[in-house]
Scaffold this active site. Structure first.
Site, mmCIF file in Angstrom:
data_model
loop_
_atom_site.group_PDB
_atom_site.id
_atom_site.type_symbol
_atom_site.label_atom_id
_atom_site.label_comp_id
_atom_site.label_asym_id
_atom_site.label_seq_id
_atom_site.Cartn_x
_atom_site.Cartn_y
_atom_site.Cartn_z
ATOM 1 C CE LYS A 70 -4.395 -1.483 1.917
ATOM 2 N NZ LYS A 70 -5.417 -1.263 2.934
ATOM 3 C CG ASP A 106 -8.731 1.014 2.951
ATOM 4 O OD1 ASP A 106 -9.612 0.240 2.540
ATOM 5 O OD2 ASP A 106 -7.519 0.736 2.933
HETATM 6 P P1 NAP Z 1 -1.666 -3.606 10.980
HETATM 7 O O1 NAP Z 1 -1.131 -2.480 10.186
HETATM 8 O O2 NAP Z 1 -0.862 -4.861 11.102
HETATM 9 O O3 NAP Z 1 -1.995 -3.074 12.476
HETATM 10 C C1 NAP Z 1 -2.451 -3.956 13.451
HETATM 11 C C2 NAP Z 1 -2.862 -3.180 14.691
HETATM 12 O O4 NAP Z 1 -3.401 -4.106 15.648
HETATM 13 C C3 NAP Z 1 -1.713 -2.470 15.375
HETATM 14 O O5 NAP Z 1 -2.187 -1.289 15.956
HETATM 15 C C4 NAP Z 1 -1.307 -3.489 16.456
HETATM 16 O O6 NAP Z 1 -0.678 -2.916 17.574
HETATM 17 C C5 NAP Z 1 -2.661 -4.013 16.877
HETATM 18 N N1 NAP Z 1 -2.585 -5.336 17.488
HETATM 19 C C6 NAP Z 1 -2.379 -6.522 16.867
HETATM 20 N N2 NAP Z 1 -2.399 -7.538 17.759
HETATM 21 C C7 NAP Z 1 -2.613 -6.964 18.970
HETATM 22 C C8 NAP Z 1 -2.745 -7.487 20.298
HETATM 23 N N3 NAP Z 1 -2.658 -8.794 20.549
HETATM 24 N N4 NAP Z 1 -2.971 -6.615 21.302
HETATM 25 C C9 NAP Z 1 -3.075 -5.279 21.047
HETATM 26 N N5 NAP Z 1 -2.977 -4.747 19.828
HETATM 27 C C10 NAP Z 1 -2.739 -5.562 18.793
HETATM 28 O O7 NAP Z 1 -3.082 -4.085 10.429
HETATM 29 P P2 NAP Z 1 -4.190 -3.245 9.619
HETATM 30 O O8 NAP Z 1 -4.009 -3.504 8.176
HETATM 31 O O9 NAP Z 1 -4.195 -1.843 10.118
HETATM 32 O O10 NAP Z 1 -5.527 -4.003 10.061
HETATM 33 C C11 NAP Z 1 -6.105 -3.766 11.339
HETATM 34 C C12 NAP Z 1 -7.516 -4.337 11.403
HETATM 35 O O11 NAP Z 1 -8.314 -3.793 10.352
HETATM 36 C C13 NAP Z 1 -7.601 -5.844 11.230
HETATM 37 O O12 NAP Z 1 -8.390 -6.319 12.282
HETATM 38 C C14 NAP Z 1 -8.340 -6.086 9.948
HETATM 39 O O13 NAP Z 1 -9.268 -7.145 10.045
HETATM 40 C C15 NAP Z 1 -9.119 -4.810 9.777
HETATM 41 N N6 NAP Z 1 -9.321 -4.466 8.361
HETATM 42 C C16 NAP Z 1 -10.572 -4.099 7.981
HETATM 43 C C17 NAP Z 1 -10.813 -3.746 6.671
HETATM 44 C C18 NAP Z 1 -12.196 -3.364 6.257
HETATM 45 O O14 NAP Z 1 -12.381 -2.907 5.115
HETATM 46 N N7 NAP Z 1 -13.184 -3.533 7.100
HETATM 47 C C19 NAP Z 1 -9.772 -3.739 5.733
HETATM 48 C C20 NAP Z 1 -8.500 -4.105 6.169
HETATM 49 C C21 NAP Z 1 -8.277 -4.466 7.488
HETATM 50 P P3 NAP Z 1 0.928 -2.727 17.623
HETATM 51 O O15 NAP Z 1 1.226 -1.490 16.847
HETATM 52 O O16 NAP Z 1 1.232 -2.632 19.045
HETATM 53 O O17 NAP Z 1 1.526 -3.973 16.982
#
Ligand code: NAP
Length: 286
Positions: A70, A106
């Site tokens: 991205k 998004d």
């Molecule tokens: P990302 O960049 O990998 O970020 C993940 C986030 O989750 C970070 O803030 C991370 O915290 C936190 N996290 C992960 N495991 C954790 C834990 N055990 N305890 C506390 N915090 C935790 O991922 P992303 O792409 O932003 O995706 C995040 C969410 O968005 C996912 O759940 C995904 O399903 C959802 N999503 C939704 C859509 C939609 O269109 N609805 C699209 C894409 C993604 P740290 O910084 O501390 O690691």
């Protein structure tokens, strides 16, 4: 029927095997009777440049971009729309006769999902859990409409960095907090909208929630970006508290609907796409 006139669209990422975008867009193309096909392309980071050249050479009309490309795709594109530029991430590309323009749907998809559920976020006090890619798009979208944003993340440095970035486009102060319970109790007091943009509640953390159920109340809107499962523990708790709940399927659909319009020029069949996606996710949950 695929023919010599079929227009090809797709998604590039690694992995892409579990992406729901092919299902969503092919359902829409079929329903609208458009001679278009949407294909998942697994593209390794080391192959990104070659893939973009291939997209130009093969005249692929448009594509989505997912992790890990991205941000790294940006220097390979010809133009960026202002929103994608501000956010520094692209999830949708339009190919106009070899000229590639990047967008971030998004951010707009998130705002649209709120508004379609009758919630106007402008100027509201919003707590965003998470500081990853999705949180970044959401925070920039909220900053644009003068929201008072607090970012809560497990890794405080990441929350702090995101808050600093978002502050540059916000008329309000953007606060950052680490995810400890004393902070959460205090921050949630008076919050209008709570957003989960972490992965807590899916995969290995199914059944877990970012906040204790007794911190939720009926005057809040609770938005979980997770779409699998459809109803996370956070949403179950929020529903019980009387809060208004919105799930990740809505955001997924709206970012897709906005991309669809950019590619085809026509309005996507939102209800058909939502029903299909919901049905397939529910079947996978059983
Ligand atoms: P990302 O960049 O990998 O970020 C993940 C986030 O989750 C970070 O803030 C991370 O915290 C936190 N996290 C992960 N495991 C954790 C834990 N055990 N305890 C506390 N915090 C935790 O991922 P992303 O792409 O932003 O995706 C995040 C969410 O968005 C996912 O759940 C995904 O399903 C959802 N999503 C939704 C859509 C939609 O269109 N609805 C699209 C894409 C993604 P740290 O910084 O501390 O690691």
């Amino acid at each position: 029927m695929i023919s010599g006139m079929t227009k090809i669209y797709g998604i590039i990422g690694d992995p892409v095997a579990y992406s729901l975008s092919p299902l969503m867009h092919n359902t829409a193309f079929n329903y609208m009777g458009l001679n278009c096909l949407y294909i998942p392309f697994k593209v390794k980071s080391t192959e990104l440049r070659a893939a973009i050249e291939g997209i130009r050479a093969l005249n692929i009309y448009g594509f989505n971009v997912t992790m890990p490309h991205k941000q790294t795709i940006i220097p390979l594109l010809d133009h960026l729309n202002p929103e994608a530029k501000r956010i520094g991430a692209v999830n949708t590309v339009v190919n106009d006769k070899g000229i590639l323009t990047g967008y971030n749907t998004d951010a707009a998809g998130f705002i649209k999902a709120l508004r379609e559920n009758g919630i106007e976020p402008r100027g509201k006090k919003i707590i965003v859990f998470g500081a990853g890619g999705v949180a970044m798009a959401i925070c920039f979208a909220l900053a644009e409409i003068d929201c008072v944003i607090s970012i809560v993340n497990r890794t405080i440095d990441r929350a702090w960095r995101l808050a600093n970035l978002v502050s540059t486009v916000s008329s309000q102060t953007v606060n950052s907090f680490s995810m400890i319970s004393e902070n959460i109790n205090m921050i949630l007091d008076g919050a209008d909208i709570l957003v989960n943009a972490t992965s807590i509640g899916m995969g290995k953390t199914i059944g877990k929630s970012i906040v204790k159920a007794d911190l939720l109340n009926s005057s809040m809107v609770v938005f979980d970006t997770i779409y699998h499962p459809i109803e996370t523990q956070l949403l179950k708790d929020a529903k019980k508290s009387g809060a208004t709940v919105i799930g990740g399927v809505d955001m997924l659909i709206w970012q897709g609907v906005i991309a669809f319009k950019k590619w085809t020029g026509v309005d996507a069949p939102v209800e058909i796409m939502t029903n299909k996606l919901t049905q397939v996710i529910r079947n996978n949950e059983d």
